[in-house]
Design a protein around this motif. Structure first.
Motif, PDB file in Angstrom:
ATOM      1  N   ARG A 136       0.845  -1.137   0.204  1.00 54.66           N
ATOM      2  CA  ARG A 136       0.035  -0.123   0.033  1.00 54.66           C
ATOM      3  C   ARG A 136       0.913   1.325   0.025  1.00 54.66           C
ATOM      4  O   ARG A 136       0.420   2.481  -0.211  1.00 54.66           O
ATOM      5  CB  ARG A 136      -0.969  -0.035   1.157  1.00 54.66           C
ATOM      6  CG  ARG A 136      -1.765  -1.005   1.411  1.00 54.66           C
ATOM      7  CD  ARG A 136      -2.629  -1.381   2.686  1.00 54.66           C
ATOM      8  NE  ARG A 136      -2.947  -2.445   2.847  1.00 54.66           N
ATOM      9  CZ  ARG A 136      -4.348  -2.941   3.476  1.00 54.66           C
ATOM     10  NH1 ARG A 136      -4.819  -1.983   4.073  1.00 54.66           N
ATOM     11  NH2 ARG A 136      -4.511  -4.189   3.605  1.00 54.66           N
ATOM     12  N   ASN A 172      -5.665   4.209   4.682  1.00 53.88           N
ATOM     13  CA  ASN A 172      -5.222   3.229   3.735  1.00 53.88           C
ATOM     14  C   ASN A 172      -5.030   1.964   4.625  1.00 53.88           C
ATOM     15  O   ASN A 172      -4.397   0.962   4.078  1.00 53.88           O
ATOM     16  CB  ASN A 172      -3.920   3.344   3.055  1.00 53.88           C
ATOM     17  CG  ASN A 172      -4.358   4.356   2.016  1.00 53.88           C
ATOM     18  OD1 ASN A 172      -4.787   3.900   0.921  1.00 53.88           O
ATOM     19  ND2 ASN A 172      -3.954   5.806   2.154  1.00 53.88           N
ATOM     20  N   ASP A 174      -7.531  -0.059   5.177  1.00 56.37           N
ATOM     21  CA  ASP A 174      -8.851  -1.015   4.837  1.00 56.37           C
ATOM     22  C   ASP A 174      -9.520  -1.182   6.323  1.00 56.37           C
ATOM     23  O   ASP A 174      -9.772  -2.224   6.684  1.00 56.37           O
ATOM     24  CB  ASP A 174      -8.665  -2.074   4.228  1.00 56.37           C
ATOM     25  CG  ASP A 174      -8.116  -1.882   2.720  1.00 56.37           C
ATOM     26  OD1 ASP A 174      -8.255  -0.943   2.255  1.00 56.37           O
ATOM     27  OD2 ASP A 174      -7.640  -2.979   2.410  1.00 56.37           O
ATOM     28  N   GLN A 176     -12.457  -1.548   9.267  1.00 58.87           N
ATOM     29  CA  GLN A 176     -13.843  -2.136   9.398  1.00 58.87           C
ATOM     30  C   GLN A 176     -14.485  -0.850  10.279  1.00 58.87           C
ATOM     31  O   GLN A 176     -15.704  -1.036  10.064  1.00 58.87           O
ATOM     32  CB  GLN A 176     -13.910  -3.430   9.958  1.00 58.87           C
ATOM     33  CG  GLN A 176     -13.083  -4.364   9.011  1.00 58.87           C
ATOM     34  CD  GLN A 176     -12.860  -5.857   9.775  1.00 58.87           C
ATOM     35  OE1 GLN A 176     -12.345  -5.739  10.603  1.00 58.87           O
ATOM     36  NE2 GLN A 176     -13.640  -6.776   8.975  1.00 58.87           N
ATOM     37  N   ILE A 202     -15.033   4.619   1.827  1.00 56.54           N
ATOM     38  CA  ILE A 202     -14.756   3.756   2.837  1.00 56.54           C
ATOM     39  C   ILE A 202     -16.109   3.508   3.583  1.00 56.54           C
ATOM     40  O   ILE A 202     -16.411   2.148   3.732  1.00 56.54           O
ATOM     41  CB  ILE A 202     -13.765   4.313   3.999  1.00 56.54           C
ATOM     42  CG1 ILE A 202     -12.480   4.311   3.659  1.00 56.54           C
ATOM     43  CG2 ILE A 202     -14.001   3.359   5.236  1.00 56.54           C
ATOM     44  CD1 ILE A 202     -11.481   5.070   4.584  1.00 56.54           C
ATOM     45  N   ALA A 205     -18.010   1.049   0.854  1.00 59.14           N
ATOM     46  CA  ALA A 205     -17.339  -0.401   1.047  1.00 59.14           C
ATOM     47  C   ALA A 205     -18.050  -1.016   2.496  1.00 59.14           C
ATOM     48  O   ALA A 205     -17.843  -2.405   2.484  1.00 59.14           O
ATOM     49  CB  ALA A 205     -15.881  -0.365   1.250  1.00 59.14           C
TER      50      ALA A 205
END
Length: 461
Positions: A136, A172, A174, A176, A202, A205
C-alpha cells in the motif's frame, strides 16, 4: 457481542483526579497507605471530574454515526476509550473489526524518522504487516502528496504535511471501523475534499464510521444516526436532523433553563427510541406527494402543510412571531412555482433592549441540509446599533425559488450582542415549510435549478 454490531458501549464512565497543587498529588500518593497502616480513615487530596457517566449505545456494522456536544461534553474522551488509547474508570467497550483512528493526527510520529519510516511505524501500530504496508506504500505516498519530503525527517515538515501523511496512513489500512475526531477540519479545501471523498468510499465499502464534528450540516449529510453528549452523559440518540436541532437548542439555551431543557431532551429521546425501532428514517412530515398531481396545482396555500419538527430556542429578550411566505400579490402561499420570487416575512418583538441586532433566514431540505439563506446585515457595523425594549420589527426577505420539485423547510433567527459576544436572541428551526410544484417539461435535476441549458449538435464525420 452480537455479530451485527460493530461497537457496543456498556455503562461507560471516566473519572479524572484533579489536584489543586503538586503537593496534593504527592500527598495522595503517600498518605492514604500510611493512614491505613495506622488504622486511620483515608482522606482524598483531589477533586473528581467525571468526563463520562454511564454512557450506553450500540452501533451496527455499516452505520455512520456522528457525535455532537459542546466543548467539554466528553466526545474526545469517548472516542479515545473506544480506540483503546485511554482506559475507562468503569464500564466496557466491545468492538468487532479492525479500527483506524484519526484522533490527534501525527501524534504517533517520531520526529527523527523520515516520512517513509513513519509510514511503516504507524502502519504496524494500526495492525498491518510489513508486506501489507509495502503493498500500500505507493497509494499512501500518492495520497499524502508531499513529494521528496517523504525521505526527510518529520521534524522538518510543516503542520499541513504532517496531517497529510498521518491521514494517508490511517485511511489506507482498509478499516472496518473508522473513528474520526474533528480531523476533517484540517488542511486546505482541496485536501479536505480529497479526505471526504476517501471517507465516502470507505463508507460505501461497508465500514462503520464514528466521528465527532461541530458541523451540523456534515452530520446531517453523512450520518445515519447521531449521539448528543452533554456533561459527560448521553442525553439523546436518533435521526441526525433531530439530534442537531436538540444540540443547537441546548447550545443557546439561557443558563437558568439549561437543566429544564436537558430533561426535556431526555424525555423526547425516550419517546424517540420507541419510534426509532419502528422506522430508522421516519419522514419528518407525513405528506403523500402522490395524492394529487402537483403539476395541476396552482400557486396556493395548503393549511395542512405544516412542520412537526419545529424547535424554538430559548429567548433572550426577543420573540419571533408569524413566519410565513407571501406572493408578490400579497397572498399567503406555501405551494410555490419554480423560477418565481416570494417574500418570507416574520415579526420580532423585543421585551428587552438589544444592541447590534441582525435578522436572518435559512432554507433547508427535509434531511436538514442547509441550501442557503440571508441576513439583514453583513457585519455588526451594518446592523441595528440599538433596539429599545417594547419595539416590534417586521422582517422581510425576498427570495427567488430556484429549487426543483420537493418539500423544503425554513428557519428564522435574530442575533444580537449579549455579554460582549454575538448570540441568538431567538431562533426558530423548521418553523415553516413549502412545496415546490413539479413541472411536466422540467429538464433540471437535483435540488437547485442552475438553469443548465442543453445544446446538442450532431457532428457528421
Amino acid at each position: 457481542m452480537f455479530s451485527e454490531n460493530a461497537i457496543e458501549v456498556h455503562d461507560l464512565s471516566k473519572c479524572y483526579q484533579i489536584y489543586d497543587t503538586p503537593r496534593d498529588r504527592l500527598k495522595q500518593f503517600l498518605l492514604p497507605a500510611l493512614r491505613r497502616s495506622v488504622g486511620l480513615t483515608e482522606e482524598k487530596y483531589f477533586r473528581e471530574f467525571w468526563a463520562l457517566r454511564n454512557v450506553n449505545f450500540s452501533i451496527k456494522k455499516g452505520e455512520t454515526v456522528g457525535i455532537v456536544g459542546k466543548n467539554g461534553s466528553g466526545k474526545s474522551t469517548l472516542l479515545q476509550i473506544i480506540c483503546g488509547t485511554l482506559a475507562a474508570t468503569t464500564g466496557r467497550v466491545e468492538t468487532n473489526g479492525r479500527i483506524a483512528a484519526l484522533l490527534e493526527l501525527g501524534a504517533g510520529f517520531n520526529p527523527e524518522f523520515t516520512g517513509r519510516e513513519n509510514i511503516y511505524l504507524n502502519g504496524s501500530v494500526l495492525g498491518l504487516s510489513r508486506q501489507e504496508i509495502e503493498n500500500r506504500f505507493d497509494e499512501i505516498q500518492s495520497f499524502a502528496d508531499i513529494g521528496q519530503f517523504i525521505d526527510q525527517p518529520v521534524k522538518t515538515y510543516s503542520s499541513g504535511m504532517v496531517v497529510r501523511l498521518a491521514f494517508a496512513v490511517a485511511i489506507n489500512v482498509d478499516p472496518q471501523i473508522l473513528v474520526v475526531d474533528e480531523a476533517l477540519s484540517v488542511g486546505d479545501e482541496l485536501f479536505q475534499r480529497k479526505c471526504f471523498s476517501r471517507i465516502e468510499a470507505i463508507r460505501a465499502a461497508g465500514a462503520t464510521i464514528l466521528f465527532v464534528s461541530h458541523s451540523g450540516g456534515t452530520v446531517v449529510e453523512l450520518c445515519d444516526r447521531a449521539i448528543l453528549l452533554d456533561g459527560g452523559e448521553r442525553i439523546a440518540m436518533g435521526m441526525p436532523k433531530k439530534i442537531i436541532g436538540r444540540y443547537q437548542k441546548l447550545l443557546y439555551v439561557p443558563e437558568n433553563r439549561r437543566n429544564e431543557i436537558r430533561e426535556e431532551i431526555r424525555r423526547e429521546d425516550a419517546v424517540g427510541a420507541v419510534e426509532m425501532e419502528k422506522s430508522r428514517e421516519a419522514p419528518v412530515v407525513d405528506i403523500d406527494e402522490n395524492q394529487i398531481e402537483p403539476a395541476e396545482l396552482p400557486e396556493s396555500y395548503d393549511p395542512a402543510l405544516k412542520p412537526v419538527s419545529t424547535i424554538s430556542y430559548g429567548s433572550y429578550g426577543a420573540l419571533i412571531e408569524d413566519p410565513a411566505i407571501y406572493s408578490h400579490g400579497g397572498e399567503l402561499v406555501n405551494n410555490l412555482n419554480r423560477g418565481k420570487s416570494y417574500f418570507y416575512r416574520y415579526k420580532v418583538r423585543f421585551s428587552q433592549s438589544a444592541s447590534n441586532v441582525r435578522f436572518g433566514m435559512m432554507i433547508k431540505t427535509t434531511n436538514g441540509i442547509e441550501l442557503g439563506g440571508g441576513v439583514s446585515a453583513a457585519s455588526n457595523r451594518e446592523s441595528l446599533a440599538f433596539v429599545e425594549a417594547g419595539s416590534t420589527f417586521n422582517v422581510e426577505f425576498e427570495f427567488s425559488c430556484q429549487l426543483n420539485s420537493g418539500v423544503y423547510f425554513l428557519n428564522a433567527g435574530v442575533v444580537g450582542e449579549l455579554n460582549g459576544s454575538e448570540t441568538y436572541l431567538h431562533r426558530l428551526v423548521d418553523v415553516a415549510m413549502f412545496r415546490v410544484l413539479s413541472e411536466t417539461n422540467n429538464l433540471a435535476t437535483g435540488v437547485v435549478d442552475f438553469s443548465c441549458m442543453p445544446n446538442i449538435e450532431f457532428e457528421n464525420n
